[in-house]
Write a protein that holds these residues in place. Structure first.
Motif, mmCIF file in Angstrom:
data_model
loop_
_atom_site.group_PDB
_atom_site.id
_atom_site.type_symbol
_atom_site.label_atom_id
_atom_site.label_comp_id
_atom_site.label_asym_id
_atom_site.label_seq_id
_atom_site.Cartn_x
_atom_site.Cartn_y
_atom_site.Cartn_z
ATOM 1 N N ARG A 50 6.551 38.867 25.299
ATOM 2 C CA ARG A 50 6.695 40.355 25.347
ATOM 3 C C ARG A 50 6.420 40.557 26.988
ATOM 4 O O ARG A 50 7.060 41.498 27.456
ATOM 5 C CB ARG A 50 5.289 40.678 24.568
ATOM 6 N N ALA A 51 5.509 39.727 27.569
ATOM 7 C CA ALA A 51 5.183 40.176 29.047
ATOM 8 C C ALA A 51 6.571 39.806 29.875
ATOM 9 O O ALA A 51 6.609 40.470 30.635
ATOM 10 C CB ALA A 51 4.027 39.355 29.628
ATOM 11 N N ALA A 52 7.380 38.998 29.520
ATOM 12 C CA ALA A 52 8.422 38.557 30.373
ATOM 13 C C ALA A 52 9.646 39.382 29.884
ATOM 14 O O ALA A 52 10.979 39.361 30.094
ATOM 15 C CB ALA A 52 9.050 37.278 29.926
ATOM 16 N N GLY A 53 9.459 40.482 28.821
ATOM 17 C CA GLY A 53 10.487 41.222 28.435
ATOM 18 C C GLY A 53 11.521 40.881 27.390
ATOM 19 O O GLY A 53 12.501 41.182 27.099
ATOM 20 N N GLN A 54 11.142 39.462 26.872
ATOM 21 C CA GLN A 54 11.929 38.736 25.847
ATOM 22 C C GLN A 54 11.506 39.314 24.662
ATOM 23 O O GLN A 54 10.331 39.533 24.294
ATOM 24 C CB GLN A 54 11.926 37.381 25.951
ATOM 25 N N PRO A 55 12.394 38.972 23.500
ATOM 26 C CA PRO A 55 12.229 39.196 22.195
ATOM 27 C C PRO A 55 11.081 38.182 21.778
ATOM 28 O O PRO A 55 11.192 36.935 22.208
ATOM 29 C CB PRO A 55 13.495 39.006 21.299
ATOM 30 N N VAL A 56 10.092 38.595 20.964
ATOM 31 C CA VAL A 56 9.336 37.559 20.219
ATOM 32 C C VAL A 56 9.974 37.168 18.860
ATOM 33 O O VAL A 56 10.454 37.904 18.024
ATOM 34 C CB VAL A 56 8.061 38.537 19.891
ATOM 35 N N ARG A 57 9.758 35.969 18.814
ATOM 36 C CA ARG A 57 10.408 35.096 17.529
ATOM 37 C C ARG A 57 9.687 35.738 16.139
ATOM 38 O O ARG A 57 8.291 36.074 16.387
ATOM 39 C CB ARG A 57 10.256 33.693 17.661
ATOM 40 N N LYS A 58 10.446 35.918 15.336
ATOM 41 C CA LYS A 58 9.719 36.682 13.939
ATOM 42 C C LYS A 58 8.750 35.488 13.530
ATOM 43 O O LYS A 58 7.686 35.971 13.017
ATOM 44 C CB LYS A 58 10.945 36.648 12.939
ATOM 45 N N ASP A 59 8.792 34.251 13.739
ATOM 46 C CA ASP A 59 8.013 33.197 13.096
ATOM 47 C C ASP A 59 6.902 33.137 14.077
ATOM 48 O O ASP A 59 5.845 32.468 13.826
ATOM 49 C CB ASP A 59 8.476 31.643 13.022
ATOM 50 N N ASP A 60 6.428 33.903 15.224
ATOM 51 C CA ASP A 60 5.362 33.988 16.033
ATOM 52 C C ASP A 60 4.505 35.030 15.716
ATOM 53 O O ASP A 60 3.283 35.389 16.023
ATOM 54 C CB ASP A 60 5.729 34.395 17.359
ATOM 55 N N ASP A 61 4.423 35.395 14.372
ATOM 56 C CA ASP A 61 3.748 36.507 13.758
ATOM 57 C C ASP A 61 2.448 35.446 13.176
ATOM 58 O O ASP A 61 2.804 34.736 12.576
ATOM 59 C CB ASP A 61 4.275 37.311 12.814
ATOM 60 N N PRO A 62 1.154 35.649 13.311
ATOM 61 C CA PRO A 62 0.228 34.740 13.030
ATOM 62 C C PRO A 62 0.365 34.394 11.505
ATOM 63 O O PRO A 62 0.100 33.396 11.189
ATOM 64 C CB PRO A 62 -1.135 35.386 13.655
#
Length: 194
Positions: free
Chosen positions: A132-144
């Motif tokens: 998020r800080a780098a302005g990149q998309p967050v992987r769906k599987d990175d939700d805890p």
């Protein structure tokens, strides 16, 4: 150099596989990517897979092994390949061994990234925050919560694959909790020994 990467989600398999690809020039083979490519290309095994997926079913081990068998025949995989995320079950590991043997091939090394699973959620949360800080998309599987479900599935289904290969003397344990460059160095040392 024919390799398998084992380890739970978040262990760093993708990061390390990308480094091996860059250094050694062998492809990283993802069964999901191979499946989509076979379906798009309309290969005989891709047609079978599409029919199963269109019906809402899970693609059988036989189809997945067929896709892997086709893919490793391609020119870029002649010098070797990395299987990441496959085999996921004991049945797939046995089928992979049988398929490779039918081609006169064998695995060179199975690298298992050993990690403290209790710290993996923190790693995943950090990875999502960095994206998020780098302005990149967050992987769906990175939700805890999604990650915890994937980790449970790994422990239930896939963790049995490492002992299968260990019994054959093929597993090299790598401490996946070390800094990324140290993990890479340990992997390169393991590959140099084979």
């Amino acid at each position: 150099m024919r390799l398998i990467f084992l380890g739970p989600p978040g262990a760093g398999k993708g990061t390390q596989a990308a480094r091996i690809v860059a250094k050694h020039g062998i492809p990283q083979l993802s069964t999901g990517d191979m499946l989509r490519a076979a379906v798009a290309a309309g290969t005989p095994i891709g047609v079978k897979a599409k029919a199963v997926m269109d019906a809402g079913g899970l693609v059988s081990d036989e189809i997945v092994i067929g896709i892997v068998a086709d893919r490793i025949e391609e020119a870029d995989a002649k010098r070797g390949f990395i299987l990441d995320g496959f085999p996921r079950t004991l049945a797939q590991a046995e089928a992979l061994d049988t398929m490779l043997a039918s081609k006169g091939l064998k695995l060179d090394t199975v690298l298992e990234l050993k990690v403290d699973q209790s710290k993996l959620v923190d790693r995943i949360v950090r990875r999502a925050a960095e994206a998020r800080a780098a302005g990149q998309p967050v992987r769906k599987d990175d939700d805890p919560e999604v990650f915890k479900t994937r980790l449970e599935a790994y422990n239930r289904d896939t963790a049995v694959v490492a002992p299968y290969y260990a019994a054959r003397g093929q597993v090299v344990d790598i401490d996946g909790m070390k800094p990324i460059d140290e993990v890479t160095a340990a992997i390169e040392k393991a590959l140099g020994a084979n």
